[in-house]
Design an enzyme around this catalytic site. Structure first.
Site, PDB file in Angstrom:
ATOM      1  N   PHE A  25       0.740  -1.178  -0.101  1.00  9.88           N
ATOM      2  CA  PHE A  25      -0.007   0.048   0.003  1.00  9.88           C
ATOM      3  C   PHE A  25       0.908   1.214   0.026  1.00  9.88           C
ATOM      4  O   PHE A  25       1.694   1.448   0.801  1.00  9.88           O
ATOM      5  CB  PHE A  25      -1.036  -0.115   1.412  1.00  9.88           C
ATOM      6  N   GLY A  72       3.418  12.667   4.642  1.00  6.74           N
ATOM      7  CA  GLY A  72       3.339  11.274   5.663  1.00  6.74           C
ATOM      8  C   GLY A  72       1.849  11.575   6.263  1.00  6.74           C
ATOM      9  O   GLY A  72       0.912  10.778   5.660  1.00  6.74           O
ATOM     10  N   ILE A 115      13.544  -7.047  32.808  1.00  8.62           N
ATOM     11  CA  ILE A 115      13.538  -8.162  33.557  1.00  8.62           C
ATOM     12  C   ILE A 115      14.652  -9.084  33.081  1.00  8.62           C
ATOM     13  O   ILE A 115      15.413  -9.891  34.069  1.00  8.62           O
ATOM     14  CB  ILE A 115      12.276  -8.882  33.608  1.00  8.62           C
ATOM     15  N   GLY A 163      17.426  -8.249  32.398  1.00 13.73           N
ATOM     16  CA  GLY A 163      18.680  -7.631  33.048  1.00 13.73           C
ATOM     17  C   GLY A 163      19.691  -7.222  31.598  1.00 13.73           C
ATOM     18  O   GLY A 163      19.176  -6.779  30.603  1.00 13.73           O
ATOM     19  N   GLU A 207       0.502   3.310   9.849  1.00  8.18           N
ATOM     20  CA  GLU A 207      -0.980   3.474  10.188  1.00  8.18           C
ATOM     21  C   GLU A 207      -1.584   4.493  10.579  1.00  8.18           C
ATOM     22  O   GLU A 207      -2.411   4.758  11.185  1.00  8.18           O
ATOM     23  CB  GLU A 207      -1.841   2.065  10.468  1.00  8.18           C
ATOM     24  N   THR A 258       0.354   8.069  12.658  1.00 12.38           N
ATOM     25  CA  THR A 258       1.119   8.167  13.981  1.00 12.38           C
ATOM     26  C   THR A 258       0.180   8.218  15.219  1.00 12.38           C
ATOM     27  O   THR A 258      -0.973   8.560  14.937  1.00 12.38           O
ATOM     28  CB  THR A 258       2.312   9.345  14.033  1.00 12.38           C
TER      29      THR A 258
END
Ligand SMILES: Cc1cc2nc3c(=O)[nH]c(=O)nc-3n(C[C@H](O)[C@H](O)[C@H](O)COP(=O)(O)OP(=O)(O)OC[C@H]3O[C@@H](n4cnc5c(N)ncnc54)[C@H](O)[C@@H]3O)c2cc1C
Lengths: 377, 117
Positions: free
Chosen positions: A121, A129, A337, A339, A363, A365
């Site tokens: 597309f 934009g 998590i 690390g 699609e 912003t």
């Protein structure tokens, strides 16, 4: 709205999961084109490149709700592969919504079956934009159709699309009513893929800049060619559908991050116990799971409204806004998590953080989603 | 172009046709409150719905999609920021000669407002 999945939907999820775990997930981080071809083939064999194509054109004929289930599973295995499908779905949407019988039978079968491919597309340009008033691509009327000229940027499936749904103006540049959607075969003379970008995330997806240089288009390849105003309306509608699918993409990415974080938290010992037993980590995981569920429900609601032909504009903008923000939060929490391991280049979690980044841009912003939502409050 | 612009056009075309909100809502198969939301710009209309509405109201689709000319505006408070953006977009498409004509006209308006007319 019934939130229980039908037997068919449960089986669909199971079969996509099996294929994704076997043919996609193990190769998703490798990122070479050799693996990409194999992954695409595996998806095509299950007819998953554009699941909304009706059965009479060779597709699965899924509604958007079931399609979102597929996109979530694909995204959990490889966000890049899921993005290829999401872009293809977006490209097919104007045909599904308003295409002629001839357009449906010419273009939709290109996306289906084991030999099916992707579509693209093309709206964004270097100057335009978010701003639809700034579309410079122009199709000049010639006796048997149009000559299309212009350059489209950041197009997913650049260089590989079987056809491109190109947004361009036919006259009075700058007028919304002059926008039309042109269905351009990927092999048409005058299409030049000028650059394929190295993107930060959704690797395996080919994002590029494509030039249209005097591409000849027959009148019957233009969706609603004669109806001034139709292109703009179709454009907004396809975005509303596309946004709901970004929700599914986000949920899949976040789910993959949660699964990694859970697995790590169960096995990583610190101070003599698995870190999951530390309340700070456990609560973070609880928040992540809750966040994902919230986004999934919003996505499902938007898809359900679309399938019912309801009023879905706000619901899909909200689903996109909430889910993309959620995926960015959840992937970052998962990286925390893990690390130091979450900071290494080439690891799954680091990849997912970068994949989630794009969701607030594509699609429309997230600023644009807020504009859309607030204007309808 | 906002939903509000489309809504204003729907309202004008409906009034031109002498239809009440209830009557038009019945003809297009939606509730009066849904139509009211479309007119207020609180809901997005899609191609198939607007095609139906355009047929009933005898207007081309283009009429609803294009930005309003000033004579089509019913008395609503204009959004100045939006107008500035639209004016800038229009100016961007003009030649240098056109722009100096616009400047002359702007100066004339200022002069008129200053009470010297
Ligand atoms: C990986 C990737 C894949 C993509 N795939 C496709 C594709 O397949 N097809 C396609 O057509 N496009 C595609 N795009 C382009 C994408 O849709 C655009 O990047 C997006 O619409 C934003 O446009 P822009 O980048 O020109 O930013 P701009 O529009 O220049 O915006 C810049 C910033 O200003 C903000 N902004 C702009 N206007 C407003 C406003 N009115 N109010 C408030 N804030 C505003 C934006 O939110 C953003 O933060 C893709 C982009 C990426 C990164």
């Amino acid at each position: 709205m019934d939130l229980s999945l039908t037997r068919e939907q449960q089986e669909l999820i199971k079969s996509v999961q099996e294929m994704a775990n076997r043919d996609i997930k193990p190769f998703a981080l490798k990122g070479s084109s050799k693996y990409k071809e194999k992954m695409l083939l595996a998806m095509a064999r299950m007819n998953l490149l554009c699941p909304t194509v009706p059965q009479e054109y060779g597709g699965l004929g899924l509604d958007l709700f079931s399609t979102a289930l597929v996109v979530e599973e694909l995204a959990a295995a490889s966000p890049g592969m899921a993005a290829i499908v999401a872009a293809t779905l977006h490209a097919a949407e104007p045909i599904l919504l308003a295409g002629t019988e001839q357009q449906k039978s010419e273009f939709l079968p290109l996306l289906t079956g084991a030999h099916g491919g992707s579509a693209a597309f093309a709206l964004t340009e270097s100057a335009g934009g978010s701003d639809l008033n700034n579309i410079a691509s122009y199709a000049e009327a010639v006796p048997d159709g149009y000559l299309l000229n212009g350059s489209k940027d950041y197009m997913i499936n650049a260089g590989m699309a079987r056809f491109i749904s190109v947004v361009a103006a036919i006259d009075n540049r700058g007028k919304k009513s002059s926008l039309r959607i042109f269905l351009v075969p990927g092999s048409a003379a005058g299409i030049v893929t000028e650059e394929i970008y190295q993107t930060s995330g959704i690797n395996l997806t080919s994002v590029g800049r494509v030039k249209f240089d005097d591409v000849h288009i027959m009148d019957q390849q233009v969706v609603k060619s004669r109806e001034a105003g139709s292109g703009y309306l179709l454009l907004t509608q396809t975005f509303d559908v596309g946004r709901a699918l970004v929700g599914a993409l986000a949920v899949g990415i976040a789910r993959a991050a949660l699964e990694q974080a859970l697995d790590f938290a169960d096995n990583r010992l610190q101070s003599g116990t698995p870190i999951k037993k530390h309340q700070a980590v456990a609560f973070t995981l609880a928040d992540m799971a809750t966040d994902i569920e919230m986004a999934r429900l919003m996505t499902w609601k938007a898809c359900w409204l679309i399938d019912q032909g309801g009023d879905y504009s706000v619901a899909s903008a909200m689903a996109k806004l909430a889910s993309s923000s959620m995926a960015q939060r959840v992937t970052c929490s998962a990286a925390d998590i893990l690390g130091a391991r979450g900071y290494l280049h080439g690891t799954l979690i680091e990849q997912l953080v970068r994949d989630a980044r794009v969701l607030s841009t594509i699609e429309g912003t997230n600023h644009i989603q807020r504009l859309l939502i607030s204007s309808q409050l | 172009m906002s939903f509000r612009d489309i809504g204003i056009k729907i309202q004008s075309a409906r009034e031109e046709k002498g239809l009440s909100q209830e009557q038009l809502a019945r003809l297009i198969g939606c509730s009066q409150s849904a139509l009211s939301n479309y007119e207020k710009g609180k809901r997005r209309l899609y191609l198939s719905q607007l095609e139906k509405m355009a047929e009933i109201l005898d207007k081309p689709l283009e009429y609803f999609v294009e930005t309003l000319g000033h004579n089509q505006h019913p008395p609503v408070v204009p959004d100045r920021n939006q107008s500035f953006v639209e004016i800038m977009n229009q100016l961007n498409r003009l030649t240098d000669e056109d722009i100096s004509e616009v400047m002359n006209y702007v100066r004339y308006l200022e002069w008129k407002r200053s009470g010297r007319a």
